[in-house]
Structure formats: C-alpha cells, structure tokens
Design an enzyme around this catalytic site. Structure first.
Site, short mmCIF file in Angstrom:
data_model
loop_
_atom_site.label_atom_id
_atom_site.label_comp_id
_atom_site.label_asym_id
_atom_site.label_seq_id
_atom_site.Cartn_x
_atom_site.Cartn_y
_atom_site.Cartn_z
N GLU A 50 16.42 5.60 3.48
CA GLU A 50 15.20 4.94 3.92
C GLU A 50 14.24 5.92 4.59
O GLU A 50 13.02 5.84 4.40
CB GLU A 50 15.54 3.80 4.88
CG GLU A 50 16.15 2.58 4.21
CD GLU A 50 15.23 1.93 3.20
OE1 GLU A 50 14.00 2.10 3.30
OE2 GLU A 50 15.74 1.25 2.29
N LEU A 93 9.90 17.98 0.57
CA LEU A 93 9.91 16.52 0.60
C LEU A 93 8.71 15.96 1.37
O LEU A 93 8.36 14.79 1.22
CB LEU A 93 11.21 16.01 1.20
CG LEU A 93 11.62 14.56 0.96
CD1 LEU A 93 11.61 14.23 -0.52
CD2 LEU A 93 13.00 14.29 1.54
N TYR A 95 5.95 15.37 4.84
CA TYR A 95 5.97 14.58 6.09
C TYR A 95 7.10 15.09 6.99
O TYR A 95 8.07 14.39 7.27
CB TYR A 95 6.13 13.09 5.78
CG TYR A 95 5.00 12.54 4.95
CD1 TYR A 95 3.86 12.03 5.55
CD2 TYR A 95 5.07 12.55 3.56
CE1 TYR A 95 2.80 11.54 4.78
CE2 TYR A 95 4.02 12.07 2.78
CZ TYR A 95 2.89 11.57 3.40
OH TYR A 95 1.86 11.10 2.65
N TYR A 133 9.93 -1.15 10.11
CA TYR A 133 10.38 -1.28 8.73
C TYR A 133 11.78 -0.71 8.56
O TYR A 133 12.68 -1.36 7.98
CB TYR A 133 9.42 -0.58 7.76
CG TYR A 133 10.11 -0.39 6.43
CD1 TYR A 133 10.31 -1.47 5.58
CD2 TYR A 133 10.65 0.85 6.07
CE1 TYR A 133 11.01 -1.33 4.39
CE2 TYR A 133 11.35 1.00 4.88
CZ TYR A 133 11.53 -0.09 4.06
OH TYR A 133 12.25 0.06 2.89
N ASP A 151 8.15 -3.29 2.78
CA ASP A 151 7.61 -1.99 2.39
C ASP A 151 6.45 -2.22 1.43
O ASP A 151 6.02 -3.36 1.21
CB ASP A 151 8.71 -1.11 1.77
CG ASP A 151 9.13 -1.56 0.37
OD1 ASP A 151 8.77 -2.68 -0.05
OD2 ASP A 151 9.83 -0.78 -0.31
N CYS A 210 4.20 -9.59 -15.71
CA CYS A 210 4.30 -10.94 -15.14
C CYS A 210 5.20 -11.86 -15.95
O CYS A 210 5.86 -12.74 -15.39
CB CYS A 210 2.91 -11.54 -14.99
SG CYS A 210 1.84 -10.61 -13.87
#
Length: 362
Positions: A50, A93, A95, A133, A151, A210
């Site tokens: 996560e 990766l 961040y 989250y 999310d 859909c």
C-alpha cells in the site's frame, strides 16, 4: 434491477461474485482461491504494497515489492536495515518521503509493537507515514475490518455509481460515507480489493467497459451523463516551471562525483550530482558559474522532470577531471556501480545526458 434500486445488502454480493471470478493476481494479495485453501493476509505485505502503490502503478510496484521482500523478509528485518540501503532499494519509485517514512514505520512496529502491526484504523494511524487511506486499507485487507477504503479507483467507481456532482477533493467525505454504507461485515477485505480491481480494470478513466460491470444496472452516470466525466474535478492549476543546473564530473577511472542531499525536503536523503539550489518555489542558478569546483565544464543539453506540483528543467554540464579534486561533501562512484546508488530519476536523467552509456547494462 432498475436504476437506483441498488441497496447496500445487494451491492456486496454482486461485487464479490464478480471479484471471485475476475480478481487480479498480485504478489501481495491473498486471492479468493488462496483464502479457500487457508491462506491469510500478511499485514507486512499489505502495508508494504500500500505504501509503494501510492501515486505509482501496480506494474511498477511489483518488482520493487519482490526486491524488498528478498532483502527484508519481515518488518523486523526492514527496521534493522541501514537507511541508506533502503533508499537505494527505493530509488526510481519516486515520492521519496515514503521511503523515509517506511523505515520509520518499520522501526516503530518493531520497537513499540513487538513486530506486529496494530489491527485497527486508529492504531495504524498512530504509525509514521500511515494516513487515513493506508490505515483503512490495511485494517480491511490484513485484518478484515469493516473499513471504508477510498483510493483513486474507488473514487471513480463510487462517483459514477451515484453521479456525484461535487468535484474532488471536496467530494471525498461524501464518497467515504457511501463506500462505508456499501462495505459488508463479511469479507470486507475482499470487498475493498474488489472495488479497487473494478476501478482498475472495468471502471477505467477512459472508455470504461460498462457492459461488463456488475453495477451497470444501477449506475447513475451511465444513464444520466457520460461516465468518463466522473469524478468531477476542479480545474488544475498549470504546473510552474523551475530551472536549475546539474554538474556531472567523471574522472580518469570512470567514476562520477556524487553527494548526498539533506535528509529533509524534496528528494531528502537521496544521492545526487552537484547542482544548484532549485526548489518547488524558486529557480536555481543555471549558468556554468555555479560549478561545484574548478574544471573544464561544457554544456551538454537540458533534461526535464515532472514532479507533482512543478516541472523542473536542468541545464546539464559535464567535466572530465584528470587530476585529484579536493572535495569534502561527496565521493567518486564507479560508473559500473551507479545502478546500486540511491539516485532519483531526475539525477539519472542528468547523468545520462552527460554520459549516455552510464546506466546501460554491461
């Protein structure tokens, strides 16, 4: 079933039936067939995945997840790891504050919780780097708590299902409430993952399938508007362009001069080539006059990198150093081992601009 008759008691069985047949097989996931054989989710695997998945694609995360488990099979192993090694393994990766918080969180779990993750949202939110989250996702998936997991994929599904007109991010509280109403007490972890899978594979941003959606008979967006226009979003501000310079020096032994960035701030704790003091808010010097030490520097073009809130354009300079350079804040790293360093993508771009073969496999 007609439009708007979908009840919470009906939604979960519809979605879980779809998930049982169409779930994605992911390295960190206990799938329905695995659960039927007695497998249970590992909180460490759920937490690690996560954190890695924030602002990153599943495809990009798979290799990093496997790498981390190979290096640090348990949260205690990660807690005991050298921070520099963790940053090196995370490099690419993005961040990078996530990597620093990952290490801090592992240390907290090992030191304060005996290596066991708290099993409630509130307990999880007490850990470094774990927000609303992530806490909800771990609580649901790892501990089968009836948590509202929201999310980007789930936002898209719920906004279309209810044709929510309020734009993001203002719509988040309403979306969380609606997801909470749908989340079942039975298999809440599978329900959370099913919502994510539905958004990732069927209720996609463009051209959603859909006709294959288990909620198609009750989706308001499908009837009253174009589903692609949901979720509504406020107009994005144009990213500002920031300028700076990067200086790539290579010596006679084919080593590149590197240094470590300060632990705090953007790209904190990562490795870099010398450069000027650009930030998200202001430009850095771009001329050769900002060189880190005396050498014969030559311009070799520019590179551009997009961060979340701004775009960065670096003027790249290269120097071939033929004599010893007295430096106090860095080291000379052989080109052959550059791949193992904690170099963020923007620095790899700068080095490649100056030394095209630097990261090519030998």
């Amino acid at each position: 079933m007609t439009l708007n008759t979908l009840k919470a008691t009906e939604a979960a069985p519809l979605l879980l039936d779809w998930y049982d047949r169409h779930h994605r097989d992911l390295p960190w996931r206990v799938s329905p067939p695995m659960a039927a054989r007695g497998a249970v989710a590992d909180p460490y695997h759920v937490w690690l995945s996560e954190v890695m998945l924030q602002q990153t694609t599943v495809q990009a995360v798979k290799a990093y997840f496997d790498k981390f488990l190979g290096l640090w099979p348990t949260v205690e192993d990660l807690a005991a790891a050298d921070t520099e090694d963790v940053m090196k393994a995370w490099a690419g990766l993005g961040y990078y504050a996530r990597a620093r918080n990952l290490k801090k969180c592992a240390e907290a779990v090992a030191r304060e919780h005996g290596g066991r993750f708290p099993d409630t949202e509130e307990g999880l939110k007490s850990l470094p780097g774990v927000g609303d989250y992530t806490a909800a996702a771990i609580a649901a998936i790892a501990f089968n708590r009836q948590s509202a997991v929201l999310d980007g994929n789930v936002e898209r599904v719920i906004s279309r299902l209810h044709a929510i007109e309020t734009p993001l991010p203002a719509a988040k509280p309403e979306m969380r409430r609606l997801v909470s109403e749908l989340a079942p007490s039975d298999r809440p972890g599978d329900f959370a993952q099913a919502m994510m899978d539905l958004g990732a594979t069927i209720c996609t941003p463009k051209r959603p399938a859909c006709s294959l959606c288990p909620f198609r008979a009750s989706c308001r967006a499908l009837t009253v508007a174009d589903p692609e226009t949901f979720p509504r979003k406020t107009a994005r501000k144009e990213r500002p362009l920031r300028l700076g310079a990067a200086f790539v020096a290579i010596d006679r032994s084919d080593a590149v001069y590197l240094r470590k960035r300060a632990d705090s701030g953007l790209l904190g704790g990562m490795t870099e080539v010398p450069g000027t003091d650009w930030t998200a808010r202001c430009d850095g010097e771009t001329s050769i006059e900002a060189r880190p030490f005396a050498a014969v520097w030559e311009a070799c073009g520019t590179v551009t990198h997009v961060f979340t809130h701004f775009e960065l354009r670096l003027s790249v300079y290269r120097a071939e150093v033929t004599h010893a350079v007295a430096t106090s804040d860095g080291w000379w790293e052989p080109i052959a081992s550059l791949r193992a360093q904690a170099l963020p993508s923007v620095m790899k771009k700068a080095i490649t601009q100056a030394i095209p073969h630097a990261f090519k496999a030998v």
